[in-house]
Design an enzyme around this catalytic site. Sequence first.
Site, PDB file in Angstrom:
ATOM      1  N   ASP A 168      27.916 -35.383   5.069  1.00 46.91           N
ATOM      2  CA  ASP A 168      28.027 -34.561   3.856  1.00 46.91           C
ATOM      3  C   ASP A 168      28.641 -33.186   4.076  1.00 46.91           C
ATOM      4  O   ASP A 168      29.044 -32.538   3.104  1.00 46.91           O
ATOM      5  CB  ASP A 168      26.639 -34.391   3.220  1.00 46.91           C
ATOM      6  CG  ASP A 168      25.985 -35.725   2.886  1.00 46.91           C
ATOM      7  OD1 ASP A 168      26.731 -36.682   2.616  1.00 46.91           O
ATOM      8  OD2 ASP A 168      24.743 -35.802   2.903  1.00 46.91           O
ATOM      9  N   GLU A 171       0.817  -1.200   0.000  1.00 47.60           N
ATOM     10  CA  GLU A 171       0.000   0.000   0.000  1.00 47.60           C
ATOM     11  C   GLU A 171       0.861   1.265   0.000  1.00 47.60           C
ATOM     12  O   GLU A 171       0.550   2.242  -0.693  1.00 47.60           O
ATOM     13  CB  GLU A 171      -0.930   0.010   1.232  1.00 47.60           C
ATOM     14  CG  GLU A 171      -1.883  -1.168   1.310  1.00 47.60           C
ATOM     15  CD  GLU A 171      -1.344  -2.347   2.107  1.00 47.60           C
ATOM     16  OE1 GLU A 171      -2.136  -2.996   2.808  1.00 47.60           O
ATOM     17  OE2 GLU A 171      -0.110  -2.613   2.034  1.00 47.60           O
ATOM     18  N   GLU A 224      15.492 -31.231   4.405  1.00 43.92           N
ATOM     19  CA  GLU A 224      16.240 -31.911   3.345  1.00 43.92           C
ATOM     20  C   GLU A 224      16.831 -33.251   3.773  1.00 43.92           C
ATOM     21  O   GLU A 224      17.348 -33.980   2.944  1.00 43.92           O
ATOM     22  CB  GLU A 224      17.357 -31.009   2.811  1.00 43.92           C
ATOM     23  CG  GLU A 224      16.884 -29.937   1.866  1.00 43.92           C
ATOM     24  CD  GLU A 224      17.962 -29.525   0.862  1.00 43.92           C
ATOM     25  OE1 GLU A 224      18.996 -30.200   0.769  1.00 43.92           O
ATOM     26  OE2 GLU A 224      17.751 -28.515   0.177  1.00 43.92           O
TER      27      GLU A 224
END
Length: 349
Positions: free
Chosen positions: A207, A53, A290
């Site tokens: 990982d 707005e 994940e």
Amino acid sequence: MNYDEKYMRRAIQLARNGMMFASPNPMVGAVIVHNDKIIGEGFHHKCGEGHAEVNAVASVTQPELLAHSTIYVTLEPCSHYGKTPPCAQLIIDKKIPRVVIGSLDPFEKVSGRGVKMLKEAGIEVVHGILDDDCQQLNTKFITAHTLHRPFVTLKWAQSADGYIDHIRTESTPHAARFSTPQSSALVHKLRATHNAIMVGANTVINDNPTLDCRLWHGNSPIRVVLDRQGIVSVNSKLLTDNPQRTIYFTSVERKEISPLVTQIIINHDTPLSEILTILYKRNITSVLIEGGATLLQNAVDNNLWDIARVETAPFSLDNNGCVKAPSINTTPTSTQHIGNNIIEIHNHN
């Protein structure tokens, strides 16, 4: 199509421009119309900056027309002071006589108060115009403030025979790669549309990921590590690279970790639902989970998910597979082919 729907569709178009940077605020678009002519437009660019707005009003070159115009807004104008002043008060101050709203805001600090504030000022208010479309625009935001937990997306990639990893050896020490370069870029796009990304301890240990969105333009999400036993290395990337962007859940405080990391102490048996509630209270409205398989299955089994993205590669691991993919008993609502890979989207409920 009536006039109100016509201009609300334009407001929805504008709102989508905020997809990458508005969150955790909702995407909102606004259009100001005078005598069936658009005289101002705006959308919420970025959290902490001007709302739709405000930007629409600022774009009007003939402000004297505002007192004879209608403003179309995809979401109920805010009525409280947050990082910016309330938009409902701006509309009142500019003497805009008519406001058309797509959907009401479920956020408890607004939720009907914006409409009430406008009506008490003598402004004509119409709401519910293309309500479903406007709600769909902000599914994550609405889900979070309705269920009081972040919107949860599950994501994993798997082999054709249902494994998410292979047996690690000296010659294959890293995680199996199922994604293509193209689908990897889409994963990074997915990350950029979530406030936070969550992984379990084994994913970090195996990982050592960075969990950023370097393959896509957008903000990298806050990294959330769920390490109930406190076994993640203090030298892992998630605890050393941009540590101020990491939330670390563990059962015992680890003083050797950078003080810039947000440590949150939980019990060994603290349910995932409570962890998600903690994140919601920290203004995190969407989480991408994940991995690993245990964390993903936990979310599935406890109905703590909204969308699942499952990518399947066109090869099998057979005897080399060591971690089975999560099991999800729903029918995909959409399927996409990226090269020889198949991406299926599952919606919960």
